[in-house]
Structures are given as C-alpha cells and as structure tokens.
Design a protein around this motif. Structure first.
Motif, mmCIF file in Angstrom:
data_model
loop_
_atom_site.group_PDB
_atom_site.id
_atom_site.type_symbol
_atom_site.label_atom_id
_atom_site.label_comp_id
_atom_site.label_asym_id
_atom_site.label_seq_id
_atom_site.Cartn_x
_atom_site.Cartn_y
_atom_site.Cartn_z
ATOM 1 N N VAL A 59 0.864 -1.177 0.000
ATOM 2 C CA VAL A 59 0.000 0.000 0.000
ATOM 3 C C VAL A 59 0.909 1.238 0.000
ATOM 4 C CG1 VAL A 59 -1.760 1.259 1.308
ATOM 5 C CG2 VAL A 59 -1.763 -1.241 1.311
ATOM 6 N N PRO A 60 0.643 2.224 -0.891
ATOM 7 C CA PRO A 60 1.488 3.420 -0.909
ATOM 8 C C PRO A 60 1.396 4.203 0.408
ATOM 9 C CG PRO A 60 -0.148 3.468 -2.696
ATOM 10 C CD PRO A 60 -0.429 2.264 -1.874
ATOM 11 N N THR A 61 2.473 4.893 0.728
ATOM 12 C CA THR A 61 2.520 5.667 1.972
ATOM 13 C C THR A 61 2.055 7.106 1.744
ATOM 14 O OG1 THR A 61 4.274 4.314 2.933
ATOM 15 C CG2 THR A 61 4.076 6.569 3.755
ATOM 16 N N PHE A 62 1.113 7.543 2.568
ATOM 17 C CA PHE A 62 0.670 8.941 2.657
ATOM 18 C C PHE A 62 0.782 9.314 4.133
ATOM 19 C CE2 PHE A 62 -1.445 9.512 -1.510
ATOM 20 C CZ PHE A 62 -1.583 8.202 -1.922
ATOM 21 N N VAL A 63 1.871 10.000 4.525
ATOM 22 C CA VAL A 63 2.206 10.135 5.943
ATOM 23 C C VAL A 63 1.065 10.729 6.774
ATOM 24 C CG1 VAL A 63 3.819 11.098 7.615
ATOM 25 C CG2 VAL A 63 4.654 10.296 5.399
ATOM 26 N N VAL A 64 0.635 11.946 6.442
ATOM 27 C CA VAL A 64 -0.375 12.606 7.285
ATOM 28 C C VAL A 64 -1.728 11.885 7.248
ATOM 29 C CG1 VAL A 64 -1.676 14.758 7.644
ATOM 30 C CG2 VAL A 64 0.802 14.837 7.275
ATOM 31 N N PRO A 65 -2.244 11.520 6.052
ATOM 32 C CA PRO A 65 -3.516 10.770 6.054
ATOM 33 C C PRO A 65 -3.436 9.460 6.851
ATOM 34 C CG PRO A 65 -3.059 11.578 3.853
ATOM 35 C CD PRO A 65 -1.831 11.877 4.669
ATOM 36 N N GLN A 66 -2.269 8.819 6.841
ATOM 37 C CA GLN A 66 -2.192 7.551 7.581
ATOM 38 C C GLN A 66 -2.081 7.771 9.089
ATOM 39 O OE1 GLN A 66 0.533 5.779 4.845
ATOM 40 N NE2 GLN A 66 -1.124 4.765 3.737
ATOM 41 N N ILE A 67 -1.533 8.912 9.505
ATOM 42 C CA ILE A 67 -1.571 9.254 10.937
ATOM 43 C C ILE A 67 -3.013 9.545 11.348
ATOM 44 C CG2 ILE A 67 -0.906 10.981 12.667
ATOM 45 C CD1 ILE A 67 1.761 11.275 11.152
ATOM 46 N N VAL A 68 -3.681 10.422 10.580
ATOM 47 C CA VAL A 68 -5.052 10.819 10.928
ATOM 48 C C VAL A 68 -6.003 9.616 10.817
ATOM 49 C CG1 VAL A 68 -6.988 12.310 10.287
ATOM 50 C CG2 VAL A 68 -4.650 13.202 10.226
ATOM 51 N N GLY A 69 -5.878 8.847 9.732
ATOM 52 C CA GLY A 69 -6.726 7.672 9.547
ATOM 53 C C GLY A 69 -6.542 6.679 10.676
ATOM 54 N N GLY A 70 -5.300 6.490 11.117
ATOM 55 C CA GLY A 70 -5.015 5.582 12.230
ATOM 56 C C GLY A 70 -5.662 6.049 13.517
ATOM 57 N N LEU A 71 -5.556 7.354 13.799
ATOM 58 C CA LEU A 71 -6.171 7.897 15.020
ATOM 59 C C LEU A 71 -7.689 7.701 14.987
ATOM 60 C CD1 LEU A 71 -4.139 11.245 15.388
ATOM 61 C CD2 LEU A 71 -3.958 9.213 16.855
ATOM 62 N N VAL A 72 -8.295 7.971 13.830
ATOM 63 C CA VAL A 72 -9.757 7.847 13.700
ATOM 64 C C VAL A 72 -10.167 6.375 13.832
ATOM 65 C CG1 VAL A 72 -11.726 8.165 12.149
ATOM 66 C CG2 VAL A 72 -9.981 9.942 12.299
ATOM 67 N N LEU A 73 -9.429 5.469 13.178
ATOM 68 C CA LEU A 73 -9.773 4.046 13.289
ATOM 69 C C LEU A 73 -9.557 3.543 14.718
ATOM 70 C CD1 LEU A 73 -9.589 1.287 10.790
ATOM 71 C CD2 LEU A 73 -8.431 0.816 12.934
ATOM 72 N N GLY A 74 -8.497 4.047 15.378
ATOM 73 C CA GLY A 74 -8.264 3.666 16.773
ATOM 74 C C GLY A 74 -9.417 4.100 17.661
ATOM 75 N N ALA A 75 -9.934 5.308 17.413
ATOM 76 C CA ALA A 75 -11.092 5.792 18.160
ATOM 77 C C ALA A 75 -12.308 4.905 17.882
ATOM 78 C CB ALA A 75 -11.391 7.244 17.778
ATOM 79 N N GLY A 76 -12.504 4.573 16.614
ATOM 80 C CA GLY A 76 -13.621 3.697 16.247
ATOM 81 C C GLY A 76 -13.502 2.330 16.898
ATOM 82 N N PHE A 77 -12.271 1.858 17.049
ATOM 83 C CA PHE A 77 -11.994 0.547 17.649
ATOM 84 C C PHE A 77 -12.443 0.534 19.114
ATOM 85 C CE2 PHE A 77 -8.351 -2.860 17.526
ATOM 86 C CZ PHE A 77 -9.165 -3.767 18.184
ATOM 87 N N VAL A 78 -12.022 1.540 19.893
ATOM 88 C CA VAL A 78 -12.318 1.502 21.330
ATOM 89 C C VAL A 78 -13.771 1.903 21.618
ATOM 90 C CG1 VAL A 78 -11.543 3.828 21.969
ATOM 91 C CG2 VAL A 78 -11.283 1.945 23.602
ATOM 92 N N ILE A 79 -14.383 2.678 20.712
ATOM 93 C CA ILE A 79 -15.802 3.028 20.880
ATOM 94 C C ILE A 79 -16.673 1.858 20.408
ATOM 95 C CG2 ILE A 79 -17.676 4.529 20.064
ATOM 96 C CD1 ILE A 79 -15.586 6.774 19.792
ATOM 97 N N GLY A 80 -16.353 1.312 19.236
ATOM 98 C CA GLY A 80 -17.195 0.276 18.645
ATOM 99 C C GLY A 80 -16.888 -1.126 19.137
ATOM 100 N N GLY A 81 -15.651 -1.329 19.617
ATOM 101 C CA GLY A 81 -15.290 -2.632 20.163
ATOM 102 C C GLY A 81 -14.668 -3.590 19.159
ATOM 103 N N TYR A 82 -14.652 -3.219 17.894
ATOM 104 C CA TYR A 82 -14.108 -4.107 16.859
ATOM 105 C C TYR A 82 -13.311 -3.291 15.854
ATOM 106 C CZ TYR A 82 -17.784 -7.177 18.633
ATOM 107 O OH TYR A 82 -18.588 -7.936 19.450
#
Lengths: 196, 193
Positions: free
Chosen positions: A85-108
């Motif tokens: 997968v190509p690297t996009f530094v800032v989108p992958q930082i922001v996307g990771g933070l958002v998915l991490g939030a979704g993980f702990v809120i949603g449980g999966y």
C-alpha cells in the motif's frame, strides 16, 4: 523464483477467488481462536489487563515477516511482486487515530466484526452496518477533502528503503522489539490484573 | 415401573453431564499460538497471491454494490464508490477481498462451533444499556470506515499485512491506531467496565 504463484501465472482470476475464500477461512479461524470475536476481549488491550491483541498481532507480523524474509533470501519468493500500500504520511496518521477511536468506541475493527457476527454478536452486526454508513459518509466527504487525502504522498516504500538501512537489520530489530514487547506485556498484565 | 425408573436414573446422569459440557465454551487458544497460525495464513497469502489480508475493502465493495442497486446514479457520481462500478460486465462483489471476508465469516463460524462459542448476544460492560452499546457499536463502525478510507486500509490490510512487509505507511498507521485507541479509552471506560 516461482512465488507469488498468482503473479507468475500459475492460476487465473477465477481460481484466485477460491484462494481468497480459503485464505479467509484461515484468517477468520485464527481470529476466533484468539478470542477476537469478543469486543470485551479486544478492548481489554486498551485497559491493559489483557494484551492478547498486541501478542497475537505481533506474533503474526513476526511469523509472516520472517517467512517472507527467508523465502526471499532463498530465492523462492520475489518480494518486489508483493503488493505494498502506498505511503501517505499525514492521512495515515489521521486515519489511524480515527480508526483507533472507532476501535475503542465500537469494540471491533472491520475484520473482527465479521468474525463477531459469525458467532452471534448483535453489536458486531451494528458495527458492520456502521462500516457501511461510514463508507457512504466518506464517499460524500471525499470531494471536499481531496487535498488532505492525497497530501504527503511518498509512494510505495518500506522502512529499510526509506531510512536506507539493511533489510535484515530492520527484521532483526522488529524481532527484538516484539520479544521485548511480549516480556513487557506479561509484566503489564500482572500489574493491571487486580483492577480488571 | 421400578425398572423404568432405574433405567431413567442411570441414563439421567451422563445426559445431564453432556448438557453441561454443551453449555461450556472452550477457553481461547494461547495468543502466541493463534498469532503463529495467523502469521502462517498471512504468509500463505503473500506466497500464493502476492498480496496480504484485508477487510475494510470488502465492506467498501459491498457498499458500492448496495448503493448501486438502490441509487445507481448517485453511486456513479461519487468517485469513492464509482471505482468499483467502472466495469458494467462484472459485479463489484466479484472482488478478491469480498470472497476473502466471506471466508473470514465461515472460518470464524467453524472455530466458534468447534469451541461451542456461538451464542446470540451483545458484548458490553455492566454499566451500559444494550441500546446505548448498539448505538456506540454503529458509531464506532462508521468512524472505523472513515479512518480506514483515509489511511488506505484497516488493521488487516495496513497494520498486519504492511507490518510484516515493513511498509513505512503501515507502521505509521499502526502506531496511530494504538495512540487513538489508548487516547480515548479513558473517556469511554463506562461502556466496557
């Protein structure tokens, strides 16, 4: 050099879908074996009393990493043919933070929600419906954030290539880091067990 | 009469034991063993296909397919969905990740059946109502889809797959996922404990 088999034309597109299904069975099987159909088990990672997510994930990463490394050194696997997968530094930082939030809120996360539905979890089903809703929302959002979405693009690259380090050295460092992490995970679990 | 009662008594004990065994779920596999299994599946994907595992892409393909059924004009007007609809001769569901995730579902079901872990229910902490938990599950799913879309992959396609390939962006993503989840864990603790 004969692997990846698909890239060397050993089978076609239709057979690749059968391969997809079989590989998926293995993936789902081990996710469920590990207990990852359970949201409470998964989020325990973030309350430090059960670090199975870290242990399973890093054991899997180290196993597959050592496998591709040795197969590539033996000349069996052409690593340049394995998709990155190509690297996009800032989108992958922001996307990771958002998915991490979704993980702990949603449980999966997306993969574990599929396994949780298979074992009868209603919250897993709602999480998957949320994935569909979020995809629609993002489709609507994308035209407005196109600049952000494609910023800091540095193409397909790896840690050894980008930092100009020997591949084997990075592999060795990841193995050491994982072993240290596993030792630390045991200590952390014991320290936080009482508060569980 | 006496004979029948005796027979019933003799049969009753093992039958009751069987029912107790059926209700009890097997313990989870040791995380390091499960991790090795998962790693070998990932390695097989690299060697056989030249690609790793994934999940969010399948949900994306499914969304494109479903939207195209209900509102084809709208689906084609949004680039993110239209990517899957460019070839009218094939369905968006005719996709590697869609077949893989159907397999994930089947594999999870097989494992759970063998371990007697299939049970209808909702996973939540003791202090939250089922309604609130289901709402948060939906919201978390929606956030995860947006996060995965921005990052070009989720925990499977980015963190696990790219982690093993030493992909720079995947490691950046993985650290951010843990940072995001740990950063928010305190504020949603009421949902889980």
């Amino acid at each position: 050099m004969m692997a990846p088999f698909f890239k060397f034309g050993l089978f076609g597109d239709e057979a690749s879908l059968v391969v997809a299904f079989v590989i998926g069975i293995g993936f789902g099987f081990f996710l469920e074996r590990a207990g990852f159909a359970s949201a409470r088990k998964l989020v325990s990672q973030f309350y430090l009393n059960d670090l199975a997510v870290f242990k399973v994930m890093f054991t899997a990463i180290v196993t597959a990493m050592l496998g591709v490394t040795y197969l590539s050194w033996m000349g069996v696997l052409d690593l340049s043919q394995v998709y990155l997968v190509p690297t996009f530094v800032v989108p992958q930082i922001v996307g990771g933070l958002v998915l991490g939030a979704g993980f702990v809120i949603g449980g999966y996360c997306p993969g574990t929600s599929a396994v949780s539905i298979a074992t009868g979890k209603l919250d897993g089903l709602l999480f998957a419906l949320g994935l569909l809703g979020g995809t629609l929302a993002f489709a609507e959002l994308l035209p407005h954030i196109q600049g952000f979405f494609s910023m800091t693009s540095i193409g397909t690259t790896t840690i050894p290539v980008y930092f100009n380090l020997p591949y084997g050295l990075v592999v060795f460092a990841v193995v050491l880091m994982a072993l240290g992490g596993f030792y630390g995970a045991g200590l952390i679990e014991r320290a936080f067990a009482k508060r569980a | 009469m006496t004979v029948r009662t005796d027979t019933a008594d003799v049969l009753a004990a093992p039958v009751a034991d069987d029912h107790a065994a059926v209700r009890e779920a097997a313990p989870y596999t040791n995380p390091y063993l499960a991790g090795i299994g998962l790693g070998l599946v990932l390695l097989a994907a690299f060697v056989i296909m030249g690609r790793g595992l994934g999940a969010s892409g399948a949900f994306k393909a499914f969304t494109a397919w479903a939207t195209n059924l209900v509102a084809p004009g709208y689906a084609h007007s949004r680039t993110f969905l239209a990517d899957y609809l460019s070839d009218p001769t094939t369905s968006p569901l005719n996709d590697w990740l869609v077949f893989e995730v159907v397999g994930v579902f089947a594999g999870g079901l097989i494992s759970a059946l063998l371990a007697r872990r299939v049970r209808l229910g909702v996973e939540k902490g003791p202090r939250v109502t089922t309604g609130v938990r289901l709402l948060l599950a939906f919201g978390g799913g929606a956030l995860s889809a947006v996060g995965a879309a921005i990052a070009r992959g989720c925990t499977s396609g980015q963190a696990l797959t790219g982690g093993a390939l030493l992909n720079l962006g995947s490691w950046i993503f993985m650290l951010s996922v843990f940072a995001g989840a740990y950063g928010l864990a305190y504020f949603v603790r009421g949902e889980w404990r």
